[in-house]
Motif scaffolding. Structure first.
Motif: not given
Length: 497
Positions: A182-188, A213-219
């Motif tokens: 999310d952070l990278l997308t927001e900044h881009a 190791g895979f970690q999805p967004a909390r949502r």
């Protein structure tokens, strides 16, 4: 006709001739210089070519924004990397060269210091160039790199939550469960908003996801809980011993109980279905990232003219031949997703079968920018394939290389060649059998034909082609790099010895 009338007729004719377009007078006008095209390149990590909703490979996986890219653009099902490993593949994308040419042959080999990245050519041509995300090439650092007017990155593999970004040389830490995708997308998108609207742009959005190791967004956590995949037909062959009848190499069977094997995945005892669920849930953040970028383009009226390319840096096995992860030359490891959209260039909903490789990204972007392709880039633009240009250069085969790693010794050095019908895999430095597969009749690569008497001439010709490729591209010497192994698998290259 009187002399006066005749003279007037001649004069009138001369006037018409003078006012005719140059083409009508037999002289071609100078071709117009190509208008630089805005380009967005989105790269993900370890995303295999068929794990997207529209392919139907995983019936319960939903990727609406990837589906939209395919429907409105193109899905190239035969896109391959030259080396199925993070750093070598990323270096091949940025330089347009094979691993043995740029010499970043594994995840530890340092940048030799003499490489030119294709965004440097764009920057010289007046482009604004932004890099956001995972660099992970050479020394694993996060320092700004040549060719980018704006830079945001992190060291090595990075983390999924609460990252620290190097933003144009200044490190900024994020807390409160900030999710990296999310952070990278927001900044881009913020960079796109604030850019100089008078200049063309090139955005390189490089996600950490979906690396283990895979970690999805909390949502997204729990969305696919309890879901299962259909295990591949080759999942159990090394466990039952049938691989001997199928003439598979011994190293494939041995790797089953290892870091990259299904019976000891990453030295853990987790269920493969649970890991696939984590992988797919992590992918959902990437899909939403694509949607956010596309929404911005539409809002700005740029969605018809901007070339958007989505790609994975390498494939990923989920149980095929009893393996997980990448490195090997089986289809699921070497194939990557490649989605391309630009309505101004070509109609959507196409899926051309021609083979393309990651070394074609640089030439494709440069061609659309109207920038000359450097001579040391062996790749070609794949846009003519999408526009239906029957005179376009089409790949007859692809070549592959992977060099044995000290930290992951289970996979040997591999050289390979693939055309539309056959795949030949040749191993180096190991006492084991090579492999040949008939991809038309055996797409799962189950029956190794290496000992078939009728295939010996074919094997000889493909082996010769591999050596010819290596010689022509100066790849006959394995580019070893100085590395020292520390405890817990921590590598550092040594230049002082």
């Amino acid at each position: 006709m009187k002399n006066g009338s005749l003279l007037r007729g001649i004069c009138f004719g001369l006037v018409l001739l003078i006012n005719l377009p140059l083409t009508a007078r037999g002289t071609e006008p100078k071709p117009k210089k190509k208008k630089p095209r805005n380009v967005i390149f989105i790269l993900t990590d370890d995303h295999r070519y068929d794990y997207m909703g529209f392919t139907g490979k995983v019936p319960w996986l939903e990727t609406p924004h990837m589906d939209r890219l395919a429907a409105e653009g193109a899905y190239l099902p035969n896109a391959f990397v030259t080396t199925s490993l993070c750093s070598p593949s990323r270096a091949s994308i940025l330089t347009g060269q094979f691993s043995h040419s740029h010499t970043i042959i594994d995840n530890q080999a340092p940048d030799p210091g003499n490489l030119t990245y294709f965004p440097e050519n764009l920057e010289k041509a007046g482009y604004q160039t932004g890099f956001f995300g995972k660099w992970h090439m050479g020394d694993h650092g996060d320092d700004p790199q040549p060719g980018f007017t704006h830079w945001e990155s992190f060291p090595g593999q990075g983390v999924y939550y609460n990252p620290t970004l190097n933003i144009n040389g200044k490190r900024v830490s994020y807390k409160d469960s900030t999710y990296i995708t999310d952070l990278l997308t927001e900044h881009a998108v913020d960079w796109l908003e604030k850019r100089d609207k008078k200049k063309p742009f090139f955005l390189y959005l490089s996600h950490k996801a979906v690396h283990a190791g895979f970690q999805p967004a909390r949502r997204h956590k729990g969305k696919y809980k309890g879901k299962k995949i259909s295990l591949p037909v080759t999942y159990d062959q090394t466990k039952t011993g049938k691989y001997r009848d199928l003439k598979w190499p011994q190293w494939v069977a041995d790797q089953r109980i290892s870091w990259h094997g299904v019976d000891y995945m990453y030295h853990d005892n987790r269920d493969i279905h649970e890991m696939v669920v984590d992988y797919c849930e992590t992918l959902l953040g990437v899909d939403e990232s694509i949607g956010t970028v596309m929404d911005y383009l539409k809002k700005e009226g740029l969605d018809e003219s901007t070339l958007v390319i989505y790609m994975g840096d390498n494939g990923f096995s989920w149980g095929e031949h009893g393996l997980i992860d990448k490195r090997h030359f089986y289809e699921e490891s070497v194939k990557v997703p490649l989605l391309v959209r630009c309505p101004e260039l070509f109609e959507g909903g196409i899926s051309p079968a021609q083979m393309v490789q990651n070394i074609d990204i640089g030439p494709t972007v440069l061609a659309e920018a109207g920038v000359k392709q450097p001579e040391n880039m062996p790749g070609v633009s794949f846009i003519p394939i999408l526009t239906g240009d029957t005179d376009a250069k089409v790949r007859k085969e692809i070549f592959y290389e992977y060099y044995w790693e000290y930290d992951f010794p289970m996979t040997p050095t591999v050289f390979g060649m693939r055309n539309d019908k056959y795949k030949y895999i040749r191993y180096h430095g190991i006492w084991d059998r090579n492999e040949l597969y008939d991809l038309e009749n055996d797409p799962d690569e189950m029956y190794n034909l290496i000992a078939d008497p009728d295939k010996q001439e074919l094997i000889k010709s493909m082996s010769t082609a591999i050596y010819d490729w290596l010689e022509e591209t100066k790849g006959m010497n394995i580019p070893l790099k100085r590395t020292i192994k520390y405890r817990f698998g921590d590598y550092k290259h040594q230049n002082e010895y």
